[in-house]
Scaffold this motif. Structure first.
Motif, mmCIF file in Angstrom:
data_model
loop_
_atom_site.group_PDB
_atom_site.id
_atom_site.type_symbol
_atom_site.label_atom_id
_atom_site.label_comp_id
_atom_site.label_asym_id
_atom_site.label_seq_id
_atom_site.Cartn_x
_atom_site.Cartn_y
_atom_site.Cartn_z
ATOM 1 N N GLU A 133 16.903 15.757 -42.018
ATOM 2 C CA GLU A 133 16.973 17.154 -42.416
ATOM 3 C C GLU A 133 16.664 17.240 -43.906
ATOM 4 O O GLU A 133 17.337 16.606 -44.719
ATOM 5 C CB GLU A 133 18.362 17.719 -42.125
ATOM 6 C CG GLU A 133 18.590 18.069 -40.663
ATOM 7 C CD GLU A 133 17.788 19.291 -40.231
ATOM 8 O OE1 GLU A 133 17.460 20.127 -41.094
ATOM 9 O OE2 GLU A 133 17.486 19.384 -39.034
ATOM 10 N N ASP B 106 6.941 19.598 -41.732
ATOM 11 C CA ASP B 106 7.225 20.490 -40.610
ATOM 12 C C ASP B 106 5.990 21.316 -40.239
ATOM 13 O O ASP B 106 5.732 21.579 -39.062
ATOM 14 C CB ASP B 106 8.385 21.423 -40.957
ATOM 15 C CG ASP B 106 9.717 20.696 -41.012
ATOM 16 O OD1 ASP B 106 9.813 19.582 -40.471
ATOM 17 O OD2 ASP B 106 10.663 21.244 -41.620
ATOM 18 N N ASP C 201 16.065 19.629 -47.283
ATOM 19 C CA ASP C 201 16.236 20.921 -47.936
ATOM 20 C C ASP C 201 14.925 21.273 -48.633
ATOM 21 O O ASP C 201 14.435 20.499 -49.468
ATOM 22 C CB ASP C 201 17.362 20.821 -48.960
ATOM 23 C CG ASP C 201 17.614 22.129 -49.708
ATOM 24 O OD1 ASP C 201 16.885 23.114 -49.468
ATOM 25 O OD2 ASP C 201 18.541 22.147 -50.542
#
Length: 519
Positions: free
Chosen positions: A159, A18, A161
């Motif tokens: 996605e 990210d 974690d």
């Protein structure tokens, strides 16, 4: 920097993929990677990672699967690491020089369902029975002039974690089987940020990465720390002195990290050259993984104009100890620096009690990248963690009144002579300062009277001859009597671990015993 807009909300990236996405959006054309004439921008690296992630996902990479990455350092290697993370899978690194039985063990132990490898590693893996599917990693396909990198529109990354398992790193093997060290996404990013902060890395830095990216030192400590700072990684597939010198003198590298042995070879090579290259772009040199060799570092500083600072950490916990080069522009002789911001260290005795200030003991750590344990090995995990979660380093260290940390050596390397402990690193430090010695390594060999004898394998300076009596007298004025080597054995070279370039004490000990040098 480091903030991204997704779904109409402002967010702070909490994983490295990210963060890379955010940097690519902010500085798309900024150079991220350079390799043998190939230049890759942040947007190109981000795009290539998406392309590979799409391909890997179609091949079955997803959350809770392990994908092995086995290749030499390259731009494609870093793209593949990010791609594996974007699928939600666990990056599982193997040294490109791993032997067939090591690879077979890692395949079985990890339960990997997919392998990403360069052509050399792929050929080895395909010779192994029952290997998982292999995808070939190719720089030209990803970044060459005729690259056809394309991604399907609206293909989101999984996605992830931040607390989830991100990396299984098979160590270089100081034990019978390499340990599989586990780290989370958040830990890796926090470690990269911590190194970037303490070393003041920035967009103006060009980091020479010659350490294997299969090692956290090459992947996180140098490559990722540079990229989170918006800097440029100068990628070398090998730690060859000429390649490193070229990366500094021609490509104007600013940051160089390696092990002590690498700086020994670099200093020797620079001394051989008739015309000295321009190394003035260097602002930071970091050595780690081995005891400091102050005479060699002094020669390097005189030749390159940049002192060698230190980093002291482990694959299980990093950063731990290093220097802030702004606070300490000249390193303290013999010291690895101070406890890094965000890290903690205790020094304890055999009973686990904190020792008085200045006294030596075993170092215990907590740090930004504190490992999650060893994959499929809860027993070994329990052995190296205290009940309250501190990592046992098995290193003997002391801290002076100013907070500088001094590493006296591995507890497992300690030579026990007549009931007294001898640190190989301490004896090596003395010998390396002798004018006739280019490099020395200390091991303990059996002694019928005292249990072990201190033995020195020495590489002599060109044009000098071994004078064991002179060396013995020299050591006796600087060391306690039981620490003085009983034998000085001249060697042409010292065995090193082919992956990390560290001196291999086990191999040296076996070699000296086999040769019967002490018979």
């Amino acid at each position: 920097m480091g903030r991204d807009v997704q779904a109409g909300r402002l967010m702070t990236p909490k994983t490295f993929p990210d963060r890379l996405r955010a940097l690519a959006a902010l500085h798309p054309e900024r150079p991220a990677l350079t390799q043998a004439g190939l230049s890759v921008s942040y947007s190109e690296l981000d795009h290539a990672a998406d392309y590979l992630a799409q391909s890997l996902a179609e091949a079955g990479a997803k959350a809770d699967t392990r994908v092995i990455l086995m290749a030499d350092n390259s731009a494609a290697y870093l793209a593949a690491a990010v791609a594996i993370w974007r699928t939600g899978a666990v990056l599982t690194t193997l040294y490109a020089s791993s032997l067939p039985d090591e690879v077979a063990y890692a395949l079985e132990n990890s339960g990997a369902t997919l392998v990403v490898a360069d052509s050399r590693a792929a050929a080895l893996i395909r010779r192994l029975e029952g290997h998982p599917p292999v995808q070939i990693l190719d720089d030209v396909e990803l970044f060459g002039p005729s690259a056809t990198v394309q991604t399907k529109p609206n293909t989101p990354a999984a996605e992830v974690d931040p607390a989830a398992l991100a990396l299984i790193c098979y160590t270089s093997g100081s034990t019978a089987r390499p340990k599989a060290v586990m780290h989370s996404h958040a830990g890796l990013l926090d470690a990269a940020d911590a190194y970037a902060a303490v070393w003041h890395l920035s967009a103006s830095d060009r980091t020479v990465v010659c350490l294997p990216m299969a090692w956290a030192f090459g992947l996180v400590t140098t490559s990722m720390a540079t990229l989170v700072s918006g800097g440029e990684v100068l990628i070398l597939a090998r730690t060859k002195p000429d390649l490193i010198i070229d990366a500094v003198s021609r490509l104007r590298g600013t940051f160089l990290a390696g092990v002590t042995t690498m700086f020994v070879k670099l200093a020797e090579r620079l001394e051989e050259l008739e015309v000295q290259p321009n190394m003035s772009s260097l602002r930071l040199c970091i050595s780690g993984g081995e005891p400091r060799n102050e005479p060699v570092f002094a020669r390097w500083t005189a030749l390159a104009g940049c002192p060698v600072h230190d980093v002291y950490a482990a694959s299980e916990c990093f950063p731990a100890v290093t220097y802030d080069p702004h606070q300490d522009p000249v390193p303290v002789p013999g010291s690895s620096g101070k406890v890094a911001p965000g890290a903690q260290m205790r020094i304890v005795d055999d009973a686990g009690n904190d020792v008085p200030s200045g006294q030596a003991g075993e170092a215990l750590w907590r740090g930004p990248a504190h490992f999650l344990g060893y994959w499929k090995d809860p027993e070994q995990t329990r052995k190296v963690l205290t009940a309250d979660g501190w990592y046992r380093t098995s290193d003997l260290v002391s801290v002076d009144e100013r907070g500088y940390v001094f590493v006296q050596g591995r507890l497992s390397d300690m030579i026990i002579r007549g009931g007294s402990n001898v640190s190989p690193a301490e004896v090596e430090g003395v010998l390396n300062a002798h004018p006739s010695i280019r490099s020395a390594a200390i091991v303990g060999l059996p002694d019928e009277h005292y249990g072990e004898q201190v033995v020195a394998a020495v590489i002599l300076q060109p044009g000098t001859r071994l004078d064991a009596e002179d060396l013995r007298k020299y050591c006796a004025t600087r060391l306690a009597g039981y620490k003085v080597p009983g034998e000085f054995i001249p060697v042409d070279s010292l065995p090193v671990n082919p992956r990390t370039e560290k001196v291999d004490r086990r191999a040296l000990k076996a070699s000296l015993s086999k040769e019967g040098s002490l018979a």
